[in-house]
Write an enzyme that holds these catalytic residues in place. Structure first.
Site, PDB file in Angstrom:
ATOM      1  CG  HIS A  75       6.412 -11.430  11.081  1.00  0.00           C
ATOM      2  ND1 HIS A  75       5.469 -11.177  10.135  1.00  0.00           N
ATOM      3  CD2 HIS A  75       6.005 -12.311  12.207  1.00  0.00           C
ATOM      4  CE1 HIS A  75       4.386 -11.806  10.590  1.00  0.00           C
ATOM      5  NE2 HIS A  75       4.663 -12.403  11.638  1.00  0.00           N
ATOM      6  CE1 TYR A 204       3.043  -4.292   2.789  1.00  0.00           C
ATOM      7  CE2 TYR A 204       4.792  -5.686   3.369  1.00  0.00           C
ATOM      8  CZ  TYR A 204       3.865  -4.889   3.773  1.00  0.00           C
ATOM      9  OH  TYR A 204       3.671  -4.329   5.072  1.00  0.00           O
ATOM     10  N   PRO A 296      -1.742   2.262   3.671  1.00  0.00           N
ATOM     11  CG  PRO A 296      -3.206   0.521   3.466  1.00  0.00           C
ATOM     12  CD  PRO A 296      -3.048   1.865   3.196  1.00  0.00           C
ATOM     13  CE  LYS A 300       7.380   2.335   8.711  1.00  0.00           C
ATOM     14  NZ  LYS A 300       7.601   1.151   9.406  1.00  0.00           N
ATOM     15  CE1 TYR A 394       6.656  -3.200   6.279  1.00  0.00           C
ATOM     16  CE2 TYR A 394       7.461  -4.632   7.960  1.00  0.00           C
ATOM     17  CZ  TYR A 394       6.530  -4.388   7.047  1.00  0.00           C
ATOM     18  OH  TYR A 394       5.353  -5.141   7.021  1.00  0.00           O
TER      19      TYR A 394
END
Ligand code: APR
Ligand code: PHB
Length: 402
Positions: A75, A204, A296, A300, A394
Site C-alpha cells: 500500500h 479512516y 488500533p 501499531k 504510519y
C-alpha cells in the site's frame, strides 16, 4: 517432574513469541515456547494486518517472508475522510519511498507456526499454570503442566511474550514497575466479510456519527470497523444494522463501492493505551502486548511487538555470539523509546478521528475536546508538513540499533 533445559524460554506463541523463536532458531540459539492455548485457538484470533517496512525486513531475516512477499499487498498510501471529503496520504511520496504491506496477522502467525514445526523447535501448546521462578538469578525457570505432566524449564533468559493478560508482567514487583494507562470511552465493532473492499487502500473515516474504518484482507475479503459506545453488545448488532450504520459513516465515494454480505466474524474490541515501565526484570524481558497496548487507530500493535523482538534478538545475539552482555541493560530503554512513539501516534490518531460526544476529556467537555481535535486534523491534512508527520509515523519510525 520432567526437567527440560534451553537457552531462552519464551512464554506465549502469539506473533511476538513465534517471531523471536524463529529468529533465535535461525542463528542457533535454542529456545522453547510455552503457550496456554492450542495452535488452532491462536489462529482463530482476528487481528489487524498492516506491516511496517521494519516488520517485513525482520520477517525476511527470520526466513518467514516467502508468502508475505508473494501475497502481501503493498500500500503506497491510505486515506483519511472527513465526511465526504477524502484526503489521500501518499506514503511513498511523502516519505521518499516508504510503504506498508497489508498481510493479516493470522497469516503471519500461520507462516511462523509452520516454520517452527519444520525446524522441530520445541513448543508446548495447552500448557497450564505457567509460573516464572527466580528471574533475577542466572538460572531462571518456568514451571508448567502439560498433558498431565509437571515440567520445569531451566534457561538463561525468559521472554515474556504472553500478551496483555499474561503472567510475565505480574512477576515484576509493583514497586519496580509503573503502569501508564488510558482507557477510551468507546470500542471498535469489527466485521469481516467475503466481499470486495470499497477501495484498494485503507480508509479512516471521521463522521458526525463517529469513526469508521474500511480495511481489507484481500481483493475479495473486507474488514470494517465502527466506533461504538464501550458497553455495546455485539448481539445487538445484526449484519443489517452494521451495514446501515457503516453507510452513514463512509464518504459518498466509498458508499458507492460498498458491497455488503454476511459477516464471517463480528466482535467488539475495547480501546486502550497501556505501557509498563520497566520491560526488563533481571533475566525476564517483556515483549509486545505483555508490556504495551495501543488503540488500533494507526495499526501499531503488531509493529511495536516486532520492534521489541528485533531489539531483544540483537541483545541475545550479542550475548551468545560475542559474549557481550552490555545490551541486556539497554533493552528497556531502547525498546521503550520506540514504544512511546507508537503510543503517542496511536493516541493522537484516535483522538483526532473519534467522536467523544458529551463525555468529559482532559478536564473539558467532550464536544470542546472534539472541536480542538477537529482543528488539529484540519491543520495536519491541510499542510504538506502535517501530512508528512502522519506518513513518517504510519510507515514506522526506524529501529534503533543497539
Ligand atoms: N502461559 C502461556 N501462554 C500464555 C499465557 C500463559 N499464562 N498467557 C497468555 N499466553 C499466550 C496467549 O494465549 C497468546 O497466544 O500468549 C500469547 C500472546 O499473544 P498476543 O496476545 O497475540 O501478543 P503478542 O504476541 O505480543 O502480539 C502482539 O497481537 O494483540 C495483538 O495488537 C497486538 O498485533 C499485536 C500483537
Ligand atoms: C485491520 O485491517 O484490521 C486494521 C487496519 C488498520 C488499522 C486497524 C485495523 O489501523
Amino acid at each position: 517432574m520432567r526437567k527440560v533445559k534451553t537457552q531462552v524460554a519464551i512464554i506465549g506463541a502469539g506473533p511476538s513469541g513465534l517471531l523471536l523463536g524463529q529468529l533465535l532458531t535461525r542463528c542457533g540459539i535454542e529456545n522453547v515456547i510455552v503457550e496456554r492455548v492450542s495452535g488452532e485457538y491462536v489462529l482463530g484470533r482476528i487481528r489487524a494486518g498492516i506491516l511496517e517496512q521494519g516488520f517485513v525486513e525482520l520477517a525476511r531475516e527470520a526466513g518467514a517472508a516467502e508468502r508475505l512477499d508473494q501475497e502481501g499487498a503493498v500500500h503506497e498510501g491510505f486515506s483519511i475522510a472527513q465526511g465526504d471529503r477524502v484526503h489521500r496520504i501518499d506514503l511513498k511520496a511523502l516519505t521518499g519511498g516508504d510503504v506498508v504491506v497489508c498481510y493479516g496477522q493470522v497469516e503471519v502467525t500461520r507462516d511462523l507456526m509452520g516454520l517452527r514445526a519444520d525446524a522441530g523447535a520445541m513448543t508446548f501448546y495447552q500448557a497450564e499454570d505457567a509460573m516464572i521462578y527466580e528471574p533475577l538469578s542466572s538460572s531462571p525457570r518456568v514451571k508448567f503442566r502439560h498433558e498431565g505432566e509437571e515440567l520445569e524449564l531451566a534457561c538463561d533468559f525468559i521472554a515474556g511474550c504472553d500478551g496483555f493478560h499474561g503472567i510475565s508482567r505480574q512477576v515484576i514487583p509493583a514497586s519496580t514497575r509503573t503502569e501508564h494507562e488510558r482507557v477510551y470511552p468507546f470500542g471498535w465493532l469489527g466485521v469481516l466479510s467475503e466481499t470486495p473492499p470499497v477501495d484498494d487502500e485503507i480508509m479512516y473515516c471521521k463522521s458526525q456519527r463517529g469513526f469508521a474504518l474500511a480495511s481489507m484482507r484481500s481483493s475479495t475479503r473486507s474488514r470494517y470497523y465502527l466506533q461504538v459506545p464501550m458497553d455495546e453488545k455485539v448481539e445487538d448488532w445484526s449484519d443489517t444494522l452494521f451495514w446501515a450504520e457503516l453507510r452513514r459513516r463512509l464518504p459518498k465515494v466509498a458508499v458507492e463501492q460498498l458491497v455488503t454480505g454476511p459477516s464471517i466474524e463480528k466482535s467488539i474490541a475495547p480501546l486502550r493505551s497501556f505501557v509498563c515501565e520497566e520491560m526488563r526484570y533481571g533475566n525476564l524481558f517483556l515483549v509486545g502486548d505483555a508490556a504495551h497496548i495501543v488503540p488500533p487507530t494507526g495499526a501499531k500493535g503488531l509493529n511495536l511487538a516486532a520492534s521489541d523482538v528485533a531489539t531483544l534478538y540483537r541483545v541475545l545475539r550479542m550475548v551468545y555470539e560475542e559474549g557481550d552482555r552490555s545490551g541486556l541493560a539497554r533493552y528497556n530503554e531502547v525498546a521503550l523509546r520506540r514504544v512511546w512513539h507508537g503510543e503517542r501516534f496511536s493516541w493522537w490518531m484516535t483522538n483526532m478521528l473519534h467522536d467523544y460526544g458529551d463525555m468529559a476529556v482532559d478536564g473539558m467537555a467532550g464536544s470542546t475536546f472534539s472541536r480542538f481535535m477537529q482543528s488539529q486534523l484540519d491543520y495536519y491534512l491541510g499542510s504538506e508538513h502535517g501530512q508528512r508527520v502522519i506518513a513518517e509515523q504510519y510507515v514506522g519510525l526506524p529501529y534503533e540499533q543497539i
